[in-house]
Design a protein around this motif. Structure first.
Motif, PDB file in Angstrom:
ATOM      1  N   SER A  97      17.402   0.758  -5.744  1.00 44.81           N
ATOM      2  CA  SER A  97      17.894  -0.603  -5.899  1.00 44.81           C
ATOM      3  C   SER A  97      17.394  -1.410  -4.715  1.00 44.81           C
ATOM      4  CB  SER A  97      19.427  -0.618  -5.950  1.00 44.81           C
ATOM      5  OG  SER A  97      19.921  -1.933  -6.000  1.00 44.81           O
ATOM      6  N   PHE A  98      16.334  -2.179  -4.910  1.00 49.64           N
ATOM      7  CA  PHE A  98      15.770  -2.976  -3.827  1.00 49.64           C
ATOM      8  C   PHE A  98      14.931  -4.103  -4.428  1.00 49.64           C
ATOM      9  CE2 PHE A  98      13.147   0.850  -4.445  1.00 49.64           C
ATOM     10  CZ  PHE A  98      11.916   0.307  -4.791  1.00 49.64           C
ATOM     11  N   SER A  99      14.674  -5.100  -3.598  1.00 48.04           N
ATOM     12  CA  SER A  99      13.844  -6.219  -4.022  1.00 48.04           C
ATOM     13  C   SER A  99      12.545  -6.295  -3.238  1.00 48.04           C
ATOM     14  CB  SER A  99      14.608  -7.540  -3.860  1.00 48.04           C
ATOM     15  OG  SER A  99      15.007  -7.720  -2.509  1.00 48.04           O
ATOM     16  N   SER A 100      12.443  -5.485  -2.175  1.00 49.04           N
ATOM     17  CA  SER A 100      11.202  -5.457  -1.405  1.00 49.04           C
ATOM     18  C   SER A 100      11.109  -4.144  -0.666  1.00 49.04           C
ATOM     19  CB  SER A 100      11.139  -6.630  -0.419  1.00 49.04           C
ATOM     20  OG  SER A 100      12.152  -6.509   0.575  1.00 49.04           O
ATOM     21  N   ILE A 101       9.870  -3.780  -0.349  1.00 48.62           N
ATOM     22  CA  ILE A 101       9.600  -2.629   0.501  1.00 48.62           C
ATOM     23  C   ILE A 101       8.527  -3.056   1.493  1.00 48.62           C
ATOM     24  CG2 ILE A 101       7.992  -1.721  -1.241  1.00 48.62           C
ATOM     25  CD1 ILE A 101      10.112   0.426   1.162  1.00 48.62           C
ATOM     26  N   GLY A 102       8.887  -3.079   2.768  1.00 47.40           N
ATOM     27  CA  GLY A 102       7.989  -3.651   3.757  1.00 47.40           C
ATOM     28  C   GLY A 102       7.753  -5.112   3.453  1.00 47.40           C
ATOM     29  N   SER A 103       6.520  -5.504   3.390  1.00 47.66           N
ATOM     30  CA  SER A 103       6.176  -6.893   3.078  1.00 47.66           C
ATOM     31  C   SER A 103       5.873  -7.095   1.598  1.00 47.66           C
ATOM     32  CB  SER A 103       4.949  -7.314   3.899  1.00 47.66           C
ATOM     33  OG  SER A 103       3.837  -6.484   3.599  1.00 47.66           O
ATOM     34  N   THR A 104       6.084  -6.049   0.782  1.00 50.02           N
ATOM     35  CA  THR A 104       5.772  -6.126  -0.642  1.00 50.02           C
ATOM     36  C   THR A 104       7.034  -6.395  -1.445  1.00 50.02           C
ATOM     37  OG1 THR A 104       3.961  -4.551  -0.370  1.00 50.02           O
ATOM     38  CG2 THR A 104       4.787  -4.893  -2.604  1.00 50.02           C
ATOM     39  N   SER A 105       7.007  -7.430  -2.257  1.00 51.39           N
ATOM     40  CA  SER A 105       8.129  -7.712  -3.151  1.00 51.39           C
ATOM     41  C   SER A 105       8.027  -6.791  -4.362  1.00 51.39           C
ATOM     42  CB  SER A 105       8.098  -9.174  -3.605  1.00 51.39           C
ATOM     43  OG  SER A 105       8.294 -10.037  -2.509  1.00 51.39           O
ATOM     44  N   ALA A 106       9.059  -6.023  -4.590  1.00 53.12           N
ATOM     45  CA  ALA A 106       9.071  -5.070  -5.707  1.00 53.12           C
ATOM     46  C   ALA A 106      10.503  -4.899  -6.173  1.00 53.12           C
ATOM     47  CB  ALA A 106       8.483  -3.733  -5.281  1.00 53.12           C
ATOM     48  N   SER A 107      10.689  -4.884  -7.474  1.00 52.51           N
ATOM     49  CA  SER A 107      12.025  -4.818  -8.050  1.00 52.51           C
ATOM     50  C   SER A 107      12.352  -3.394  -8.490  1.00 52.51           C
ATOM     51  CB  SER A 107      12.138  -5.778  -9.237  1.00 52.51           C
ATOM     52  OG  SER A 107      13.437  -5.745  -9.787  1.00 52.51           O
ATOM     53  N   ASN A 108      13.073  -2.676  -7.647  1.00 55.70           N
ATOM     54  CA  ASN A 108      13.704  -1.390  -7.978  1.00 55.70           C
ATOM     55  C   ASN A 108      12.750  -0.210  -8.108  1.00 55.70           C
ATOM     56  OD1 ASN A 108      16.271  -2.700  -8.136  1.00 55.70           O
ATOM     57  ND2 ASN A 108      15.716  -3.388 -10.195  1.00 55.70           N
ATOM     58  N   ILE A 109      11.472  -0.435  -8.244  1.00 56.83           N
ATOM     59  CA  ILE A 109      10.523   0.668  -8.341  1.00 56.83           C
ATOM     60  C   ILE A 109       9.174   0.194  -7.837  1.00 56.83           C
ATOM     61  CG2 ILE A 109       9.920   0.171 -10.754  1.00 56.83           C
ATOM     62  CD1 ILE A 109       9.682   3.265 -11.126  1.00 56.83           C
ATOM     63  N   ALA A 110       8.461   1.089  -7.121  1.00 54.57           N
ATOM     64  CA  ALA A 110       7.153   0.745  -6.552  1.00 54.57           C
ATOM     65  C   ALA A 110       6.380   2.035  -6.341  1.00 54.57           C
ATOM     66  CB  ALA A 110       7.317  -0.018  -5.241  1.00 54.57           C
ATOM     67  N   SER A 111       5.132   1.898  -5.912  1.00 56.57           N
ATOM     68  CA  SER A 111       4.320   3.073  -5.610  1.00 56.57           C
ATOM     69  C   SER A 111       3.721   2.929  -4.221  1.00 56.57           C
ATOM     70  CB  SER A 111       3.209   3.258  -6.645  1.00 56.57           C
ATOM     71  OG  SER A 111       2.223   2.249  -6.499  1.00 56.57           O
ATOM     72  N   TYR A 112       3.401   4.090  -3.643  1.00 58.62           N
ATOM     73  CA  TYR A 112       2.768   4.130  -2.326  1.00 58.62           C
ATOM     74  C   TYR A 112       1.558   5.051  -2.409  1.00 58.62           C
ATOM     75  CZ  TYR A 112       1.891   5.370   2.552  1.00 58.62           C
ATOM     76  OH  TYR A 112       1.292   5.595   3.769  1.00 58.62           O
ATOM     77  N   THR A 113       0.415   4.592  -1.889  1.00 55.24           N
ATOM     78  CA  THR A 113      -0.803   5.389  -1.890  1.00 55.24           C
ATOM     79  C   THR A 113      -1.108   5.817  -0.457  1.00 55.24           C
ATOM     80  OG1 THR A 113      -1.651   4.101  -3.753  1.00 55.24           O
ATOM     81  CG2 THR A 113      -3.229   5.455  -2.541  1.00 55.24           C
ATOM     82  N   PRO A 114      -0.954   7.113  -0.138  1.00 52.79           N
ATOM     83  CA  PRO A 114      -1.152   7.559   1.250  1.00 52.79           C
ATOM     84  C   PRO A 114      -2.555   7.279   1.775  1.00 52.79           C
ATOM     85  CG  PRO A 114      -0.075   9.255  -0.065  1.00 52.79           C
ATOM     86  CD  PRO A 114      -0.523   8.201  -1.022  1.00 52.79           C
ATOM     87  N   SER A 115      -3.565   7.398   0.919  1.00 53.23           N
ATOM     88  CA  SER A 115      -4.931   7.228   1.397  1.00 53.23           C
ATOM     89  C   SER A 115      -5.204   5.815   1.903  1.00 53.23           C
ATOM     90  CB  SER A 115      -5.923   7.578   0.281  1.00 53.23           C
ATOM     91  OG  SER A 115      -5.708   6.758  -0.860  1.00 53.23           O
ATOM     92  N   SER A 116      -4.569   4.842   1.280  1.00 48.20           N
ATOM     93  CA  SER A 116      -4.772   3.451   1.700  1.00 48.20           C
ATOM     94  C   SER A 116      -3.619   2.905   2.517  1.00 48.20           C
ATOM     95  CB  SER A 116      -4.968   2.561   0.472  1.00 48.20           C
ATOM     96  OG  SER A 116      -3.777   2.506  -0.314  1.00 48.20           O
ATOM     97  N   GLY A 117      -2.485   3.594   2.461  1.00 52.60           N
ATOM     98  CA  GLY A 117      -1.303   3.114   3.166  1.00 52.60           C
ATOM     99  C   GLY A 117      -0.694   1.878   2.549  1.00 52.60           C
ATOM    100  N   LYS A 118      -0.966   1.620   1.257  1.00 54.54           N
ATOM    101  CA  LYS A 118      -0.507   0.394   0.622  1.00 54.54           C
ATOM    102  C   LYS A 118       0.637   0.665  -0.354  1.00 54.54           C
ATOM    103  CE  LYS A 118      -4.902  -2.145   0.876  1.00 54.54           C
ATOM    104  NZ  LYS A 118      -5.957  -2.830   0.093  1.00 54.54           N
ATOM    105  N   PHE A 119       1.547  -0.309  -0.429  1.00 54.33           N
ATOM    106  CA  PHE A 119       2.605  -0.314  -1.428  1.00 54.33           C
ATOM    107  C   PHE A 119       2.193  -1.251  -2.562  1.00 54.33           C
ATOM    108  CE2 PHE A 119       4.761   1.042   2.386  1.00 54.33           C
ATOM    109  CZ  PHE A 119       5.610   2.035   1.921  1.00 54.33           C
ATOM    110  N   LEU A 120       2.459  -0.822  -3.794  1.00 51.55           N
ATOM    111  CA  LEU A 120       2.052  -1.622  -4.949  1.00 51.55           C
ATOM    112  C   LEU A 120       3.229  -1.869  -5.874  1.00 51.55           C
ATOM    113  CD1 LEU A 120      -1.340   0.108  -5.856  1.00 51.55           C
ATOM    114  CD2 LEU A 120      -0.994  -1.991  -4.542  1.00 51.55           C
TER     115      LEU A 120
END
Length: 1382
Positions: A66-89
């Motif tokens: 239950s969240f509206s953001s992760i770090g500087s990325t706006s995301a509603s309740n579900i997101a992905s993280y790619t270790p190779s790039s270090g990016k949240f999507l």
């Protein structure tokens, strides 16, 4: 330095340069966990956010909550993280519109399933397609009812279905209910078998004739019987090879009638062998059979005849090939006609029955392959074996017969009960084989019998009469319908007795009852029974059957159904019966709602048992966890658990359970479970993990033989009798094989909500208060690495502290200062202000840094003289369970031997120390222990001796230390000097050694165990002792000290040759009591001291051989310095007059600096403080480092380049740490030094009397600052004796100008050994003339070039290697080799 250890009061440690993440416990932080356990924070959610679940698919980690953001990325309740790039999507748009509680990654179909409390895109369930990057509702539309919430999504043990669990209601049409699982759980799964074929019990072939021809000559592959029921995997002793280059014929022949449905073949995948084609011929009819099989590739039904294919895919363990219908045969011939490599071969060969069977002859009831037990019979009355020929040539038939007098009632007559082993539920035809009376020649005695069948719990028994007067062999149907499988609690029974009204008159007044065999013929693997009974008010809709909290969905299903409505019974799986049982057992909709019932977690064991856990109570007193097997739910032993369950994790037969419980419902473990439990599926017993934790467990994961636990707890209990245990604030690791708590590798403080299962790297999440990359309870080992940061190895065992999770007033919050503010803004007046003379009474030593348990305060290395293993002896304030001890064993305290190579800790034999250990010394096999303690049964007080070789205390003849009135003995230092053999110096706070008065410091003669005073002694307290001189001939002590004549000397030296004490410099120049001391490479003209002033200000002072100087310090009042240690560098820094370029001063303790915040160790290069290590306590507050200890008894910086890896501590300085040295400020100070007048005799300086060419020259680079700074201070006289730094500072600030620097290229001084130049030749001694013996190029910075014969003036000659001189002819100054002058 050899091996290097860092000890202190901390639970987590990190390099300062890694410690940039600021934690907010109102957010949820996602952390990445490396294979060695170190933790790295990735990002945090918005305030109030929560991360509850996650899974890995391809190279992305999907997480939800239950969240509206992760770090500087706006995301509603579900997101992905790619270790190779270090990016949240963000996962597209139109995702779940509410909280997500569960995710499942379907690798085969490249989809992510999400479950939770939302309504769109599906009710409580949504599917993300990674290929199209779109959201959709599930193929069953969603799940509703109750709370309409999915809390868990897992797969079954084969990965073919998804299990959804939570709080929801499912409804199925009421025309029938699947009884239970159709796939025999004891048969290993293979894609080459169907649920129907895997439910067929193999026929035991132990008594059959088995011939394989031609057979291989390889001994390990020549025995055909090894493949009937192989004891291991494909390989020697478990597989059979035919002769190379030949087709093979395998003959299986039994000499009695067999009811068979087909064959099971498993290929061998050994090198150069394998079968690709075969055929089956039945005996005795000699017919090549047409076989039906499930194509493992297409999963479609296929047929074959003369040549049937056998898969060469090693993932296909076996394939089942069935006849069109069950056949009565005596054997088969299998021809292996096609092969790969050198020849054909097999790993598995079995003959499948028609379903199940039981013989009246006990010897025929042999255990089948994969069956836990054989079929069985019981009987009453007298029965005997009778043998006759059969209609099949060459075969005989054995039966049991019993004679009963005519007129005997059925209840008084004999009975026989068959108990067939049934592997799986289904619809069966049960046939009774009745031998023809002609072959047995007993037709006159035959009569009728009554047969009663009990098919399963909840199923009505059936009764039928069978006429046994048939003349020919007959198979008489006696039952058609569902049969439940055999369990420890149930077995299908077929009982035969004399009929109530038997037919016939008997023979010679006797009836003969005949018992042969019972055959169960499986007709359908989807057993159902009618659902017409009422549900007793459970709330189900008329005409439907309702389930609660559980739903199975086959991933291969192409159906499009609506689970939010009434489902067709055809979609109901065997596992869905579990939901129906729960709905009825809990009490229907009303009870489910009122009790907030929910199924929170599901686990599927390889045996087929499904475990369902959560918050519920059933009518059968099953509390919070049940098992589902063989079509029905059952309570676990002791009626489950006394609190709710939130997480399950399976590892083989070990089911780990986490939640909010204390014990089983019947309190069978005496309260040892405490949020964590282990249930063994085979033994069906509960056991504890240690003694649990002191809070709720939220999430469990199993990986690499370890169980990972996340939750809202702070303590791991290790004793069943008390609450003592190890600190673990939110995350812990249990070693499954050793059954012990182990170091998790990283350190985190918080209420953790999630730990990922079987992901690499691993992820954990929760409301984090503090985190460090390394988890270590009180000690780490430090050594070089290939990169520019050191390798830090934590203590491989867990040290314990108090059970309560408390914070004391002595702890402090961590302060973080932005890394950009490195330049100190200290007023010049503060830098050189001199301490005013204090009162004649000595101040007490400042309090040490807080050291709440577990804290390691001292360490020493010992090489075991027997094994040559080097181990570390550690002491402090802690307890531990010695490695290898069983749960509940007595703990050791405050002193232990740690073996880093084996990651074990052992206790010292004998009585344990009662108190705190603060100092250790190992000399040979003798261990000297100091601190504030006693030992039961021994006359010791703060000091003891232990024989490490003999493993016993050795204090006989050593008198105990005695305190002053109203105080306690505290031994802070135990040392030896190479110049004083058989002598140990003991220092701290005490008044006497036995009857000998020797306040604060005393020597022990180790040859006689006698105490001796050191000269005239001193008064006060000693905090630290070190040595100076090439042979350690000078002892230097620090603390709150006065000499015997009352001269104040908080740093004092003792010349060991004549036992005379003297103050080091002027005692009044040291601002207060000293807590830490270091002599730079045994150089008495380079000493550092740290301590506290009377107003609690922290100071760091430097002695240059003549004077003490208080150095620039940005350390705050909260700082407590525990140790100073000069450490070598792998790289160099710019040299200066304080510290050489190849080393730095490591300052350890609890540091609080205005420029960088909190740290546990910092490095001082003579000009600036560089934060090095930061640590945290178990409560998340700043920790402290108490000491650095190393394995080399002596260390010389001149030899450091020849030492092995691990000797030199790698210090990451300058650019890698983002450090900006404080050289600008130091440059201001050093330019205030005027060039000396040659007739001034170094007594005074005039700050304005600079060289004509230097007054207005500003250095153009930082290097020039360094060069300009190396002049005056290395000569030693204070330039500020008649200079007002306050006025100078006010002038500079008032003018708004930066200070100007002098730069004379010929006046640089060599600074590689600046401590040797701590002062000039003395204020009463004139300079002296000399001549150059040789030419010297003087190319180095600060060097003076010379030509042979040149006349020079020697200005400073106190260093034996380099002298400071002036060229008389040129007037230039610099350092030259002393050997070059005469």
């Amino acid at each position: 330095m050899g091996k290097v250890g860092l000890a202190g009061a901390f639970s987590g440690l990190d390099l300062f340069q890694n410690n940039s993440h600021t934690f907010d416990s109102t957010t949820s932080t996602l952390l990445q966990r490396a294979s060695n356990g170190t933790l790295s924070p990735l990002a945090s959610t918005n305030s109030g956010g929560r991360i509850s679940a996650g899974c890995t698919l391809d190279d992305s980690f999907y997480f939800a909550g239950s969240f509206s953001s992760i770090g500087s990325t706006s995301a509603s309740n579900i997101a992905s993280y790619t270790p190779s790039s270090g990016k949240f999507l963000v996962l597209g748009s139109n995702g779940p519109n509410g909280e997500v509680d569960a995710v499942f990654c379907d690798a085969k179909n490249k989809k992510v399933w999400a479950g939770g409390s939302f309504t769109s895109p599906g009710a409580a369930v949504a599917v993300w397609d990674t290929s199209s990057n779109t959201w959709s509702k599930p193929p069953f539309n969603g799940l509703t009812g109750a709370e309409g919430r999915v809390l868990s999504i897992t797969s079954n043990s084969s990965g073919s279905s998804l299990f959804f669990a939570g709080s929801f209601i499912t409804s199925f049409q009421g025309n029938g209910t699947v009884l239970n699982s159709t796939n025999n759980p004891n048969v290993p799964f293979s894609p080459g078998a169907s649920p129907f074929s895997s439910s067929l019990v193999p026929i035991p072939l132990q008594g059959a004739q088995i011939v394989g021809s031609p057979s291989s000559t390889e001994a390990d592959f020549s025995n055909i019987t090894n493949i009937l029921c192989p004891s291991g995997s494909d390989g020697p002793g478990n597989s059979w090879f035919a002769g190379d280059g030949n087709q093979a014929v395998i003959t299986v022949r039994d000499f009695s009638s067999l009811q068979a449905s087909g064959v099971r073949l498993g290929n061998t995948f050994q090198s150069n062998h394998g079968t690709t084609g075969f055929s089956v011929t039945t005996i005795p009819d000699n017919t090549v059979q047409t076989l039906k099989y499930l194509d493992p590739t297409t999963q479609q039904n296929s047929t074959c005849s003369n040549t049937c294919p056998l898969s060469t895919d090693s993932s296909i363990l076996y394939q089942d090939f069935l006849f069109d219908s069950p056949l009565s045969i005596t054997g088969v011939v299998i021809t292996l006609s096609e092969w790969t490599g050198d020849g054909p071969g097999l790993h598995i060969l079995q003959l499948l029955s028609s379903g199940a069977f039981a013989s009246a002859i006990d010897s025929n009831n042999v255990q089948s392959c994969f069956a836990p037990n054989p079929s069985n019979t019981t009987r009453t009355g007298d029965w005997e074996v009778k043998v006759a020929q059969t209609n099949i040539s060459g075969t005989t038939q054995s039966v049991l017969v019993s004679d009963v007098a005519v007129g005997t009632s059925a209840s008084a007559g004999p009975s026989l009960t068959w108990q067939p082993y049934v592997s799986a539920s289904g619809n069966y035809d049960i046939n009774m084989l009745v031998p023809g009376c002609t072959n047995f020649q007993d037709c006159a005695a035959r009569t009728t019998v009554t047969v009663t069948i009990f098919p399963g719990n909840g199923l009505d028994p059936t009764v039928t009469n069978v006429d046994q007067t048939n003349t020919e062999d007959a198979s008489v149907p006696i039952y058609n319908g569902p049969i439940l499988p055999t369990t420890p609690d149930f077995v299908t029974t077929i009982t035969m007795t004399l009929a109530n009204n038997p037919t016939g008159s008997g023979s010679n007044g006797q009836y003969e009852l005949v018992a042969d065999r019972i055959d169960l013929v499986l007709t359908s693997a989807n057993a159902t029974t009618s659902s017409n009974s009422s549900d007793s008010g459970t709330g189900s809709s008329s005409g439907s059957t309702e389930g609660f909290g559980f739903f199975e969905w086959p991933l291969s299903s192409t159906s499009s159904v609506d689970a939010t409505s009434i489902l067709s019974n055809s979609t109901e799986t065997s596992a869905d019966q579990a939901a129906i049982d729960l709905f009825n057992g809990i009490g229907g909709n009303g009870t489910i709602s009122s009790e907030n019932a929910a199924i929170a977690s599901v686990a599927h064991h390889s045996s087929g048992t499904i475990f369902l856990a959560g918050n519920f109570t059933t009518s059968s007193n099953s509390n919070n966890i049940v098992s589902f097997k063989d079509g029905s739910t059952s309570p676990l032993p002791n009626n489950g658990l006394d609190g709710s369950v939130t997480a399950l994790a399976l590892d083989g037969d070990n089911l780990f359970v986490g939640g909010s419980f204390m014990d089983t419902s019947s309190a069978s473990t005496n309260g040892q479970l405490k949020g964590l439990a282990l249930y063994n599926v085979q033994s069906q017993k509960w056991s504890a993990l240690g003694a649990g934790v002191n809070g709720k467990v939220s999430s469990l994961a199993v990986s690499g033989g370890q169980l990972f636990i996340a939750g809202n707890f702070t303590q791991l209990f290790t004793s069943s009798s008390a609450n003592a245990g190890s600190d673990a604030p939110g995350f812990a690791v249990w070693n499954i094989s050793n059954s012990v708590w182990v170091n998790s590798g990283g350190f985190v403080v918080g209420s953790m909500t999630f730990v990922a299962n079987e992901t690499s790297p691993q992820y954990i999440a929760g409301n984090v208060v503090a985190s460090e990359s390394i988890g270590a309870s009180g000690m780490v080992m430090v050594q070089n690495s290939g990169s520019d940061v050191p390798t830090v190895s934590p203590l491989g065992v867990q040290l314990d502290g108090s059970a309560a999770f408390t914070s004391t007033s002595s702890t402090r919050r961590r302060s973080i200062v932005p890394r950009t503010s490195w330049i100190s803004h200290v007023r010049l007046s503060q830098l050189f202000s001199k301490r005013q003379t204090s009162s004649s009474s000595l101040a007490s030593l400042p309090d040490p840094a807080p050291a709440a348990a577990p804290a390691v305060l001292a360490g020493a290395f010992w090489t075991n003289s027997t094994s040559n293993d080097e181990v570390a002896v550690i002491g402090g304030n802690f307890s531990f369970l010695p490695s290898g001890s069983s749960f509940g064993s007595a703990q050791a305290a405050n002193l232990g031997i740690y073996d880093q190579a084996r990651a074990t800790i052992s206790a010292l034999q004998g009585n344990q120390i009662n108190g705190t250990v603060r100092s250790l010394l190992v000399d040979g096999d003798t261990l000297y222990v100091g601190g504030q303690f006693t030992i039961s049964g021994l006359n010791v007080n703060g000091f003891a001796i232990y024989d490490l070789a003999k493993q016993q205390w050795d204090v006989s003849g050593v008198q105990a230390l005695q305190p002053s009135s109203g105080s306690s003995v505290i031994v802070r230092s135990i040392t030896t000097s190479t110049s004083k053999a058989n002598t140990v110096i003991v220092a701290g706070t005490f008044a006497q050694a036995g009857s000998l008065t020797c306040q604060a410091i005393c020597s022990l003669d180790t040859s006689s165990n006698q105490w001796n005073s050191l000269g005239n002694g001193i008064n006060g307290e000693v905090s630290s002792v070190t040595y100076a001189g090439s042979n350690q001939e000078t002892l230097v002590a620090a603390g709150s000290i006065a000499l015997s004549d009352s001269t104040e000397a908080n740093v004092a030296q003792l010349t060991l040759s004549n036992m005379s004490w003297a103050a080091v410099g002027s005692g009044s120049d040291i601002p207060g009591p000293v807590t830490a001391l270091e002599v730079n490479n045994a150089n008495a003209s380079s000493i550092f001291a740290a301590g506290k002033t009377s107003d609690n200000t922290t100071f760091l002072s430097f002695f240059d051989g003549q004077n003490w100087t208080t150095l620039v310090s940005t350390l705050q009042k909260d700082t407590v310095i525990s140790q100073l240690a000069m450490v070598p560098l792998q790289d160099t820094h710019a040299a200066n007059s304080i510290i050489e370029s190849d080393r730095m001063l490591m300052i350890s303790g609890s540091l609080d600096d205005s420029s960088f915040g909190n740290a546990s160790t910092a490095l001082f290069d003579g000009a600036s403080f560089i934060p090095y290590l930061v640590s945290s306590t178990v409560s998340g507050t700043a920790g402290s480092v108490s000491s650095l200890f190393h394995s080399l008894s002596t260390f010389s910086f001149t030899q450091q380049h020849f030492l092995a890896t691990g000797v030199v501590i790698l210090i990451s300085i300058a650019i890698s740490a983002g450090v900006v040295f404080l050289l600008a400020l130091i440059g201001i100070l050093w330019t205030l030094f005027a060039r000396r007048d040659r007739d001034d005799k170094l007594k005074q300086f005039d700050a304005a009397a600079e060289d004509d060419d230097s007054i207005h020259h500003r250095p153009s680079s930082l290097l020039e600052h360094i060069n300009a700074a190396t002049r005056g201070t290395i000569i030693g006289a204070s330039p500020f004796a008649q200079h007002s730094s306050e006025k100078e500072e006010e002038r500079l600030e008032g003018d708004g100008m930066e200070p100007e620097y002098a730069h004379d290229g010929d006046n640089y001084v060599r600074a590689e050994t600046p401590s040797a130049y701590g002062g000039a030749m003395g204020t009463e001694e004139a300079s002296r003339p000399a001549h150059a013996r040789y030419s010297f190029d003087g190319a180095g910075e600060g060097e003076l070039p010379l030509t042979a014969g040149a006349e020079v003036e020697i200005l400073d000659d106190r260093d034996h290697a380099w002298w400071y001189a002036r060229d008389i002819k040129t007037g230039h100054e610099g350092v030259v080799p002393a050997a070059y002058l005469y």
